[in-house]
Design an enzyme around this catalytic site. Structure first.
Site, PDB file in Angstrom:
ATOM      1  N   CYS A  76       0.831  -1.194   0.000  1.00  0.00           N
ATOM      2  CA  CYS A  76       0.000   0.000   0.000  1.00  0.00           C
ATOM      3  C   CYS A  76       0.869   1.248   0.000  1.00  0.00           C
ATOM      4  CB  CYS A  76      -0.902  -0.004   1.222  1.00  0.00           C
ATOM      5  SG  CYS A  76      -1.711  -1.596   1.508  1.00  0.00           S
TER       6      CYS A  76
ATOM      7  N   ARG B  63       2.619   1.403  -6.966  1.00  0.00           N
ATOM      8  CA  ARG B  63       2.683   0.310  -5.996  1.00  0.00           C
ATOM      9  C   ARG B  63       1.480  -0.611  -6.120  1.00  0.00           C
ATOM     10  NH1 ARG B  63       6.352   1.605  -1.755  1.00  0.00           N
ATOM     11  NH2 ARG B  63       5.251   0.283  -0.292  1.00  0.00           N
TER      12      ARG B  63
ATOM     13  N   TRP C  30      -4.018  -2.003  -1.166  1.00  0.00           N
ATOM     14  CA  TRP C  30      -3.992  -3.214  -1.997  1.00  0.00           C
ATOM     15  C   TRP C  30      -4.495  -4.344  -1.112  1.00  0.00           C
ATOM     16  CZ3 TRP C  30      -1.346  -7.994  -2.306  1.00  0.00           C
ATOM     17  CH2 TRP C  30      -1.347  -8.600  -3.568  1.00  0.00           C
TER      18      TRP C  30
ATOM     19  N   ASN D 240       0.500  -0.209   6.175  1.00  0.00           N
ATOM     20  CA  ASN D 240       1.023  -1.047   5.103  1.00  0.00           C
ATOM     21  C   ASN D 240       1.649  -2.272   5.758  1.00  0.00           C
ATOM     22  OD1 ASN D 240       2.168  -2.185   2.854  1.00  0.00           O
ATOM     23  ND2 ASN D 240       3.779  -0.648   2.616  1.00  0.00           N
ATOM     24  N   GLY D 241       1.256  -3.469   5.308  1.00  0.00           N
ATOM     25  CA  GLY D 241       1.813  -4.687   5.890  1.00  0.00           C
ATOM     26  C   GLY D 241       0.714  -5.635   6.327  1.00  0.00           C
TER      27      GLY D 241
ATOM     28  N   GLU E 219      11.980 -13.877 -18.409  1.00  0.00           N
ATOM     29  CA  GLU E 219      11.640 -12.478 -18.174  1.00  0.00           C
ATOM     30  C   GLU E 219      10.744 -11.940 -19.284  1.00  0.00           C
ATOM     31  OE1 GLU E 219      11.559  -8.650 -16.431  1.00  0.00           O
ATOM     32  OE2 GLU E 219      11.807 -10.692 -15.675  1.00  0.00           O
TER      33      GLU E 219
ATOM     34  N   LYS F  38       7.042 -10.429 -18.552  1.00  0.00           N
ATOM     35  CA  LYS F  38       6.630  -9.084 -18.939  1.00  0.00           C
ATOM     36  C   LYS F  38       5.339  -9.126 -19.756  1.00  0.00           C
ATOM     37  CE  LYS F  38       9.277  -6.707 -16.761  1.00  0.00           C
ATOM     38  NZ  LYS F  38       9.092  -7.779 -15.826  1.00  0.00           N
TER      39      LYS F  38
ATOM     40  N   GLU G 286       2.342 -10.060 -17.557  1.00  0.00           N
ATOM     41  CA  GLU G 286       2.056  -9.031 -16.554  1.00  0.00           C
ATOM     42  C   GLU G 286       1.207  -7.896 -17.103  1.00  0.00           C
ATOM     43  OE1 GLU G 286       5.616  -8.608 -13.312  1.00  0.00           O
ATOM     44  OE2 GLU G 286       6.069  -7.945 -15.330  1.00  0.00           O
TER      45      GLU G 286
ATOM     46  N   HIS H 224      10.379 -31.852 -24.132  1.00  0.00           N
ATOM     47  CA  HIS H 224       9.877 -32.571 -22.963  1.00  0.00           C
ATOM     48  C   HIS H 224       8.516 -32.055 -22.517  1.00  0.00           C
ATOM     49  CE1 HIS H 224      13.692 -34.706 -22.374  1.00  0.00           C
ATOM     50  NE2 HIS H 224      14.262 -33.572 -22.768  1.00  0.00           N
TER      51      HIS H 224
ATOM     52  N   LYS I 145       4.011  -2.835  -7.017  1.00  0.00           N
ATOM     53  CA  LYS I 145       5.433  -2.638  -7.287  1.00  0.00           C
ATOM     54  C   LYS I 145       6.303  -3.229  -6.188  1.00  0.00           C
ATOM     55  CE  LYS I 145       8.779  -0.873  -9.744  1.00  0.00           C
ATOM     56  NZ  LYS I 145       9.075  -1.456 -11.060  1.00  0.00           N
TER      57      LYS I 145
END
Length: 630
Positions: free
Chosen positions: A2, A27, A74, A98-99, A484, A488, A491, A507, A625
């Site tokens: 948050c 964030r 969030w 936050n947490g 990566e 991306k 996301e 495989h 973030k």
């Protein structure tokens, strides 16, 4: 996760708070709210969704006052709703947090047993009630009441608390979640991250774990939470300008940050590369020559994109420093009871330096006697503070949730670390060290060359917009680049994508390949080139739509991509034969630095596919973030 902002001064606080929250949108959040001392006590305005909704709510119910706190949430406990949005209130107390409060269930039961009525499903509301309870029981000092409440709490938190009868100050505290204090003239600020402060001040104090502060317009006092011991800490001057956190003419922050990568690499290398001695000058790493020789294992700990950088780092450490290496996901290390020894070097890779799972793994390793080196982008953040040494990247603020420049600066930092260890262990001679460092020194110019062809990537993105699934393949250090690239794409475009080691294609993943499947193959001219080229031919034989990243002038890759190029008819329509292969060229370079170049077209491909699809590029759904919760 948050965002927190706070202000005490002589100005109207609400516009400052909303502006600060807007700078923390990267964030991730699902609701937002303000608590402002209006002279009639604390008044609250909250809204679900984007900050535009909070703006509308404030237009209907303006908040006027010079002391206030703000929050973007969030969801972790309770669905996104106005009732669950912060700030949370109990009596005359308002709290943003936050947490995660880990013992919230038992505390809630206890409070409900005493007749407390809760108005939300959140763990945060518990803190508000605990502080209110302390005040009700006779505490007159808000700082002491917050301290009493936090003695009851277990978990990760950054909190800011205001009281309806105390308009001149905010009380803040932190444990395992970031919190920054900003210093002004006749005003002071609080935020969960530096960009929220840049429009007002560049003088900051980073609050440490287990500390709290009373923030007044005249100044800030810091004490420990446990014993109220005074803490003296000098402020730091941040050299980020406010414009660095703005889009700078680009459509999205992510696109701007992709194009900032050459500068970010230059800043990360500056002062650390000595070509005359073929060595890395980085005493801040905290690994002496003697310690470097004693290391028997390098243990990387990271999450998400940082884990992909760590995978490339593993290749380099084993190749150049000749130390067995492993990469572990932070959330798995925490509960697996891993075995660390005093000859282990644990490299914790985190963009924010606050990633909770990585921080927990660091604490476990440190308790076992391992040496910790942090690779992070945020000065004095939690993981570097817990480490024995740090190798900071200098990407500057990264606003887009999908990391780009933080990733490539991590790659550069980890390659520097590998050279540094190799030189001290005697496993990397002067000639090869000079070759690698010289190649790294020239990477920014080569990156600019790749980025100058962004429109070519956009054209390929347009051709594949109807794709529902994509496969990314690579070998060696290009395998983490494939991972990566897939990350991306998924996301920000929400296209399902998977990255695989190219040798693993047979495989299982080969069963997915047909005429509707775009397959991105990272195939520069390195030690794995011929085998990867063979994998491309296997894809083409099954009519997969090849997209290749290759070395400039590679005609063999172009021929494989084209094949016979007949007209194609697929489930999604008919396509004419391609007039040119879908290839992205990168300059010829030393194999060690190729990942910094091959990842660029994949970042651009993800960006353009997302932008053309119309998704929220900078703030993709469900993502944040800085991940400071489990």
């Amino acid at each position: 996760m948050c965002g927190i902002v706070g202000y005490v001064g002589a100005k109207d606080s609400a516009p400052i708070l909303v502006e600060g929250l807007r700078r923390l949108e990267y964030r991730g959040y699902d609701s937002a709210g303000l608590a402002v001392h209006t002279g009639r006590g604390i008044e609250i305005v909250r809204a679900v969704g984007k900050l535009a909704n909070l703006d509308k709510a404030l237009a209907k119910a303006p908040l006027k006052g010079a002391t206030g706190i703000g929050h973007t949430r969030w969801a972790t406990h309770g669905r996104p709703s106005e009732a669950n949005a912060h700030p949370h209130v109990a009596g005359k107390i308002a709290v943003v947090h936050n947490g995660i409060i880990e013992n919230h269930v038992e505390l809630r039961r206890e409070l409900e047993g005493r007749g407390v009525k809760f108005s939300s499903d959140t763990d945060t509301e518990i803190v508000a009630h605990l502080v209110d309870q302390a005040m009700t029981e006779g505490e007159t000092d808000l700082e002491t009441a917050v301290r009493r409440a936090l003695h009851r709490v277990r978990g990760a938190y950054a909190i800011a608390v205001v009281h309806g009868e105390k308009p001149d100050h905010i009380v803040v505290a932190k444990q395992d979640s970031p919190l920054v204090l900003g210093l002004g003239e006749g005003e002071n600020f609080v935020a969960s991250d530096i960009p929220a402060l840049l429009a007002h001040t560049r003088d900051i104090i980073l609050l440490a774990d287990g500390e709290m502060a009373v923030v007044r317009k005249e100044g800030i006092t810091i004490t420990t939470i446990a014993e109220a011991t005074p803490v003296t800490r000098a402020s730091r001057r941040i050299d980020w300008s406010p414009t660095q956190a703005e889009k700078g003419g680009y459509k999205h922050f992510m696109l701007k940050e992709i194009h900032e990568q050459p500068r970010a690499i230059e800043d990360t290398l500056r002062g650390r590369v000595d070509l005359a001695t073929a060595d890395v000058l980085a005493g801040e790493i905290g690994v002496s020559d003697a310690l470097a020789k004693k290391i028997t294992r390098v243990y990387f700990v990271a999450c998400g994109t940082s884990a992909h950088a760590a995978m490339a780092g593993r290749y380099w450490i084993e190749q150049l420093a000749r130390v067995p290496s492993t990469v572990e996901i932070g959330s798995e290390v925490r509960y697996r009871e891993p075995v660390f020894t005093d000859t282990d070097l644990v490299v914790a890779v985190s963009q924010s330096g606050e990633t909770l799972d990585t921080l927990a793994a660091v604490k476990t390793a440190k308790a076992a006697g391992a040496t910790i080196v942090a690779v992070a982008n945020v000065l004095d953040s939690a993981i570097p503070r817990a480490a024995d040494g740090s190798l900071y990247t200098h990407a500057g603020p990264e606003i887009g949730v999908a990391s780009t420049k933080c990733f490539t600066t991590q790659l550069a930092a980890l390659l520097l670390l590998a050279v540094y260890l190799g030189r001290r262990r005697g496993t990397l001679d002067t000639k090869n060290a000079h070759r690698i460092l010289d190649a790294l020194w020239h990477v920014p110019a080569q990156m600019r060359d790749v980025l100058s062809k962004a429109e070519d990537v956009k054209a390929v993105a347009k051709k594949h917009l109807r794709a529902r699934d994509m496969l990314f393949l690579g070998r060696g250090t290009q395998f983490p680049i494939a991972l990566e690239g897939a990350l991306k794409l998924k996301e920000i475009s929400y296209i399902h994508a998977e990255g695989y080691a190219a040798g693993e294609m047979k495989h299982g993943p080969i069963a997915l390949i047909d005429e509707d499947m775009p397959v991105v193959v990272v195939c520069p001219k390195d030690a794995h080139y011929e085998k990867t080229l063979s994998n491309m031919q296997e894809v083409k034989a099954r009519e997969g739509q090849l997209i290749a990243v290759c070395t400039a002038g590679d005609h063999d890759v172009a021929r494989v991509c084209m094949g016979d190029a007949p007209p194609r008819s697929t489930r999604h329509g008919s396509y004419p034969p391609p007039s040119a292969p879908d290839i992205f060229e990168v300059p010829d370079a030393a194999p060690e630095v190729l990942p910094l170049l091959t990842v660029l077209p994949l970042q651009l491909l993800a960006y353009y596919m997302a932008d053309l699809k119309g998704t929220d590029v900078d703030q993709p759904r469900n993502l944040a973030k800085t991940v400071t919760v489990e």
